[in-house]
Design a protein around this motif. Sequence first.
Motif, mmCIF file in Angstrom:
data_model
loop_
_atom_site.group_PDB
_atom_site.id
_atom_site.type_symbol
_atom_site.label_atom_id
_atom_site.label_comp_id
_atom_site.label_asym_id
_atom_site.label_seq_id
_atom_site.Cartn_x
_atom_site.Cartn_y
_atom_site.Cartn_z
ATOM 1 N N GLN A 158 0.842 -1.201 0.000
ATOM 2 C CA GLN A 158 0.000 0.000 0.000
ATOM 3 C C GLN A 158 0.875 1.249 0.000
ATOM 4 N N VAL A 160 0.608 5.594 0.124
ATOM 5 C CA VAL A 160 -0.227 6.787 0.326
ATOM 6 C C VAL A 160 0.527 7.990 -0.227
ATOM 7 N N LEU A 362 -11.464 8.370 -6.694
ATOM 8 C CA LEU A 362 -11.094 8.055 -5.301
ATOM 9 C C LEU A 362 -12.338 7.633 -4.523
ATOM 10 N N THR A 366 -12.332 5.949 1.965
ATOM 11 C CA THR A 366 -10.983 5.465 2.303
ATOM 12 C C THR A 366 -9.857 6.254 1.652
ATOM 13 N N GLU A 368 -8.789 5.606 -1.135
ATOM 14 C CA GLU A 368 -8.107 4.702 -2.069
ATOM 15 C C GLU A 368 -8.550 5.055 -3.480
ATOM 16 N N TYR A 375 -3.382 5.323 -2.446
ATOM 17 C CA TYR A 375 -4.252 6.287 -1.763
ATOM 18 C C TYR A 375 -3.728 7.709 -1.976
ATOM 19 N N CYS A 402 -8.010 7.568 5.563
ATOM 20 C CA CYS A 402 -7.099 6.660 4.864
ATOM 21 C C CYS A 402 -6.479 5.665 5.856
#
Length: 406
Positions: A158, A160, A362, A366, A368, A375, A402
């Motif tokens: 993941q 961000v 998006l 979240t 994401e 994200y 997030c």
Amino acid sequence: MHKFDVVVIGAGAAGLFCAGQAGRQGLKVLLVDHSDKVAEKIRISGGGRCNFTNRDATPAQFLSENPHFCRSALSRYTPQDFIELLQRHDIPFHEKHKGQLFCDRSAEDVINMLLAECDAGQVTRWQSCSIKSMFCAEQAGTASYKIESSRGLIEAPQVVIATGGLSIPKIGATDFGYRIAKQFGLRLVEPRAALVPLTFEGDSWAPYAQLAGLALPVKIETGPPDATPKQRKKAVVFSEDLLFTHRGLSGPAVLQISSFWREGQPVRVNLAPGTDLSALLLRAKATSRKLIANELASLVPSRLADAWVSEDPALQRPISDATDKALQALAQRLGDWQLTPNGSEGYKKAEVTVGGVDTRDLSSQTMESKQPGLYFIGEVVDVTGWLGGYNFQWAWASGFACAQAL
Ligand code: FDA
């Protein structure tokens, strides 16, 4: 190869907050920033005291192509939640104006608190560390990001992106977030400088340049040049202070309206809000032999009165000699001063960027993106707050939403 559960790129307001939250949830978090300084925008914000939230924040104070997008995140992490975090860290603060909360001591308090939260979450922070490239490979149906950085290869399921907008490039703003969005096929809303002073063409501004430094309360709005009364009724109007500068207009009123202003459109300023100028000037005409400029100076700042009257020989006379029509026209012009900026001071002076990663790509729950495991939070997203602590509240709220999802 350095392996983490999540990599947060950008150690500004949103990135620091999100990384701390995610770390506290037990995730192995890496936070990277290309700058060797942490959260420079927090440091310089609010004149060094950081207007860290607004007690009255609601979705109505945010601009976005989708004004509903921010609702969920703002409702799940409120100004009160951030206030309680400050209180847990014994940070003194005060309310200044219209719900705006500032640190009593310095913005450093907020930065130190966010760093302490990251420490509590055992977040690894690499500064300075630049990202050369980022790819996603699917492994057993889940995303696996490979990031080539100046400190080696990083792998995480993941990522961000919290790299902010384009304002103030000299303290590290870049278009990194937009480039990553494009690389992964996400749409962008054209970015533009906002919360920024507006400028005017030199010759047309010359009569007002002498007013540089003058501040006064006004009402201000913008819209199409040929706006109908119905359109004007719907326009957002700010009642704040305006500041004359050598190149144009600034101050909170102008910063606020700049976020709504589009090239070619006029701004409309009421320089004497709450005053029936026409009635007052006509009354003065009946009783006074003073010059118009002197009478006007009892209603608006005298420098403004002088500059205004010096532009028109017909107004350089005792008020008793003026026609009603001339006085009404003067009142009308001061109450609805229309002027068309030729631009703004741009990203080097703008506090924020309007536009950014298109919220259609998006999740509002979240943050994401349509690209699994990727994200976007904070200012890089097409959500922009008014002046007054709203932009930090969006950084905290989107970072929280997030982190909950990681
Ligand atoms: P932010 O800009 O804070 O952080 C982005 C981070 O990403 C930076 O640390 C940057 O170095 C890093 N980065 C960028 N490109 C990168 C790359 N290629 N690789 C790695 N890292 C990269 N708001 C408010 O609510 N109250 C206020 O008082 C003020 N005052 C204020 C004053 C001034 C002068 C400015 C310029 C702005 C404000 N703001 C404000 C706006 C507020 O500062 C802003 O909206 C938030 O900082 C946005 O938070 P982000 O974390 O999204 O970006």
